[in-house]
Design an enzyme around this catalytic site. Structure first.
Site, PDB file in Angstrom:
ATOM      1  N   HIS A 158     -19.547   3.059  -6.496  1.00  0.00           N
ATOM      2  CA  HIS A 158     -18.426   2.306  -7.056  1.00  0.00           C
ATOM      3  C   HIS A 158     -18.161   1.110  -6.145  1.00  0.00           C
ATOM      4  CE1 HIS A 158     -14.699   1.056  -8.620  1.00  0.00           C
ATOM      5  NE2 HIS A 158     -13.955   1.584  -7.675  1.00  0.00           N
ATOM      6  N   ASN A 163     -13.406  -5.333  -7.574  1.00  0.00           N
ATOM      7  CA  ASN A 163     -13.395  -3.963  -8.100  1.00  0.00           C
ATOM      8  C   ASN A 163     -13.071  -4.015  -9.598  1.00  0.00           C
ATOM      9  OD1 ASN A 163     -12.830  -1.327  -8.795  1.00  0.00           O
ATOM     10  ND2 ASN A 163     -11.556  -0.907  -6.999  1.00  0.00           N
ATOM     11  N   CYS A 202     -11.550   4.770 -11.728  1.00  0.00           N
ATOM     12  CA  CYS A 202     -12.815   4.142 -11.315  1.00  0.00           C
ATOM     13  C   CYS A 202     -14.002   5.098 -11.413  1.00  0.00           C
ATOM     14  CB  CYS A 202     -12.692   3.595  -9.897  1.00  0.00           C
ATOM     15  SG  CYS A 202     -11.389   2.374  -9.745  1.00  0.00           S
TER      16      CYS A 202
HETATM   17  N1  COA Z   1      -4.059 -11.334   2.575  1.00  0.00           N
HETATM   18  C1  COA Z   1      -3.651 -11.449   3.848  1.00  0.00           C
HETATM   19  N2  COA Z   1      -3.066 -10.435   4.526  1.00  0.00           N
HETATM   20  C2  COA Z   1      -2.923  -9.278   3.881  1.00  0.00           C
HETATM   21  C3  COA Z   1      -3.335  -9.089   2.548  1.00  0.00           C
HETATM   22  C4  COA Z   1      -3.917 -10.178   1.895  1.00  0.00           C
HETATM   23  N3  COA Z   1      -4.354 -10.102   0.624  1.00  0.00           N
HETATM   24  N4  COA Z   1      -3.063  -7.824   2.186  1.00  0.00           N
HETATM   25  C5  COA Z   1      -2.490  -7.218   3.240  1.00  0.00           C
HETATM   26  N5  COA Z   1      -2.405  -8.098   4.270  1.00  0.00           N
HETATM   27  C6  COA Z   1      -1.894  -7.847   5.604  1.00  0.00           C
HETATM   28  C7  COA Z   1      -0.883  -6.733   5.646  1.00  0.00           C
HETATM   29  O1  COA Z   1       0.409  -7.210   5.324  1.00  0.00           O
HETATM   30  C8  COA Z   1      -0.986  -6.277   7.088  1.00  0.00           C
HETATM   31  O2  COA Z   1      -0.237  -7.146   7.878  1.00  0.00           O
HETATM   32  P1  COA Z   1       0.613  -6.599   9.126  1.00  0.00           P
HETATM   33  O3  COA Z   1      -0.399  -5.974  10.047  1.00  0.00           O
HETATM   34  O4  COA Z   1       1.263  -7.829   9.663  1.00  0.00           O
HETATM   35  O5  COA Z   1       1.564  -5.599   8.550  1.00  0.00           O
HETATM   36  C9  COA Z   1      -2.449  -6.476   7.412  1.00  0.00           C
HETATM   37  O6  COA Z   1      -2.951  -7.403   6.433  1.00  0.00           O
HETATM   38  C10 COA Z   1      -3.268  -5.210   7.383  1.00  0.00           C
HETATM   39  O7  COA Z   1      -2.999  -4.529   6.185  1.00  0.00           O
HETATM   40  P2  COA Z   1      -3.698  -3.156   5.872  1.00  0.00           P
HETATM   41  O8  COA Z   1      -3.198  -2.636   4.573  1.00  0.00           O
HETATM   42  O9  COA Z   1      -3.621  -2.251   7.072  1.00  0.00           O
HETATM   43  O10 COA Z   1      -5.221  -3.626   5.733  1.00  0.00           O
HETATM   44  P3  COA Z   1      -6.493  -2.751   5.599  1.00  0.00           P
HETATM   45  O11 COA Z   1      -7.423  -3.083   6.687  1.00  0.00           O
HETATM   46  O12 COA Z   1      -6.158  -1.297   5.356  1.00  0.00           O
HETATM   47  O13 COA Z   1      -7.123  -3.306   4.263  1.00  0.00           O
HETATM   48  C11 COA Z   1      -7.376  -2.792   1.934  1.00  0.00           C
HETATM   49  C12 COA Z   1      -6.411  -3.201   3.047  1.00  0.00           C
HETATM   50  C13 COA Z   1      -6.577  -2.672   0.647  1.00  0.00           C
HETATM   51  C14 COA Z   1      -8.448  -3.847   1.795  1.00  0.00           C
HETATM   52  C15 COA Z   1      -8.026  -1.437   2.317  1.00  0.00           C
HETATM   53  O14 COA Z   1      -7.042  -0.522   2.700  1.00  0.00           O
HETATM   54  C16 COA Z   1      -8.816  -0.861   1.187  1.00  0.00           C
HETATM   55  O15 COA Z   1      -9.798  -1.412   0.761  1.00  0.00           O
HETATM   56  N6  COA Z   1      -8.421   0.322   0.688  1.00  0.00           N
HETATM   57  C17 COA Z   1      -9.103   0.937  -0.428  1.00  0.00           C
HETATM   58  C18 COA Z   1      -8.690   0.267  -1.695  1.00  0.00           C
HETATM   59  C19 COA Z   1      -9.535   0.629  -2.847  1.00  0.00           C
HETATM   60  O16 COA Z   1     -10.719   0.784  -2.736  1.00  0.00           O
HETATM   61  N7  COA Z   1      -8.908   0.766  -3.989  1.00  0.00           N
HETATM   62  C20 COA Z   1      -9.545   1.015  -5.220  1.00  0.00           C
HETATM   63  C21 COA Z   1      -9.732   2.444  -5.453  1.00  0.00           C
HETATM   64  S1  COA Z   1     -10.722   2.704  -6.854  1.00  0.00           S
END
Ligand code: COA
Length: 329
Positions: A256, A286, A116
């Site tokens: 980004h 993204n 990215c």
């Molecule tokens: N829909 C519904 N529930 C979802 C889900 C979805 N698409 N994806 C995950 N969940 C659930 C998980 O299973 C978890 O459930 P649980 O608590 O029962 O185990 C819960 O939501 C929380 O998951 P978690 O991974 O802790 O969520 P989060 O608040 O960390 O958000 C992201 C997840 C991916 C949105 C976040 O971590 C993020 O944006 N990270 C950076 C990613 C990024 O920028 N990547 C690109 C890099 S260039």
């Protein structure tokens, strides 16, 4: 850092495929909801290429727009750099496909992979090549068909990404935003935070790798979130300090476009108001290396970036990689 006089952005352009998938539609095939996606990421919809469209086709649309906006003849372009993690093929490069599709001369063309951060890395590299005096005009593209590496069985990643492309034409002289300096870095200690396990020399394609869905993107979202905020603040502060500029002097930040919560955290850390940050991720998701040039093109077309204002573009990505660029509009 600055290397003296940097290049000028002579034209910017972007392209997204026509198919739009909003969160409600996605929820029909993935166990997720509009509420979850919007509250965790800010994303409302994304564009997806169809089976016949490859990354070089998206790059072609963006490049044509950038060249047209630059108002220069394609004969003057003597360098093509495409930043992508979703090339048409492992080789030859997507840049070579693009050079041919655009009908350019037999000019130097190559891909650059910094995930990215790829577009800002490519600007850094192309600027240095132009500064060498051996090239006059560079076409720099960030283009991705992220849908080609998304695992529809992994709801933690497949809701986040979209397809698209953005491009700029760089020259040493001319009218347009003036690049002022660059700050790129990487930390390869934890490659599995965000990666595509199979398909490379370490784990070539095999029946097992396909059964295990290892040709799709995998990510540790929480760790990436924390690293993203940290390295984007670090790169921004280092670049601004090298130019003796206080963060408060920045008029526009084009970050980004991964997650609106990451952008808000960065704004807090840099102690800048959120309205200085341009975001269009709610409509695109993204788009990896395409995200910054897509945002730059939209902000340009909206007339938000006024002549004389100072801009900061900053990205992070798999690697981990990071890169920041300063620009005077
Ligand atoms: N829909 C519904 N529930 C979802 C889900 C979805 N698409 N994806 C995950 N969940 C659930 C998980 O299973 C978890 O459930 P649980 O608590 O029962 O185990 C819960 O939501 C929380 O998951 P978690 O991974 O802790 O969520 P989060 O608040 O960390 O958000 C992201 C997840 C991916 C949105 C976040 O971590 C993020 O944006 N990270 C950076 C990613 C990024 O920028 N990547 C690109 C890099 S260039």
């Amino acid at each position: 850092m600055s290397t003296g006089e940097c290049s000028v952005i002579l034209g910017v352009g972007s392209f997204v495929p026509s198919k739009v998938v909003d969160n409600a539609e996605l929820s029909k095939k993935v166990d997720t909801s509009d509420e979850w996606i919007q509250s965790r990421t800010g994303i409302q919809q994304r564009h997806f290429a169809d089976d016949q469209e490859s990354t070089s086709d998206l790059a072609l649309g963006a490049a044509r727009n950038a060249i047209s906006n630059a108002g220069i003849s394609t004969d003057l372009i003597d360098l093509v750099v495409v930043a992508t993690i979703t090339p048409d093929m492992a080789f030859p490069s997507t840049a070579c496909q693009l050079q041919h599709k655009l009908g350019l001369g037999k000019v130097a063309s190559f891909d650059l992979e910094a995930a990215c951060s790829g577009f800002l890395y490519a600007l850094d590299v192309a600027d240095a090549m132009l500064a060498s005096g051996r090239y006059r005009h560079a076409l720099v593209v960030g283009a991705e068909k992220m849908s080609s590496i998304m695992d529809w069985k992994d709801r933690t990643t497949c809701v986040l990404f979209g397809d698209g492309a953005g491009a700029v034409v760089l020259g040493r002289k001319g009218k347009g935003p003036q690049l002022l300096g660059f700050q790129s870095g990487a930390d390869g200690a934890n490659p599995t935070l965000l990666y595509q396990p199979a398909g490379g020399s370490k784990a070539p394609a095999s029946k097992n790798s396909i059964e295990n869905r290892e040709h799709f993107l995998r990510m540790n979202g929480r760790e990436i979130f924390k690293s993203a905020v940290r390295v984007m603040e670090m790169a921004s502060r280092q670049l601004l300090a090298a130019h003796d500029i206080d963060p408060a002097e920045v008029d526009h930040v084009i970050p980004h476009q991964a997650n609106v919560r990451i952008v808000e955290s960065l704004a807090n850390r840099l102690e800048l108001p959120i309205d200085k940050f341009f975001c269009n991720l709610e409509r695109h998701g993204n788009t990896s290396a395409a995200s910054i040039p897509l945002a730059l093109d939209e902000a340009t077309r909206l007339g938000i970036l006024k002549p004389g204002q100072l801009g900061l573009m900053v990205a992070f990505g798999a690697g981990l990689t990071w890169s920041a660029t300063l620009v005077r509009f």
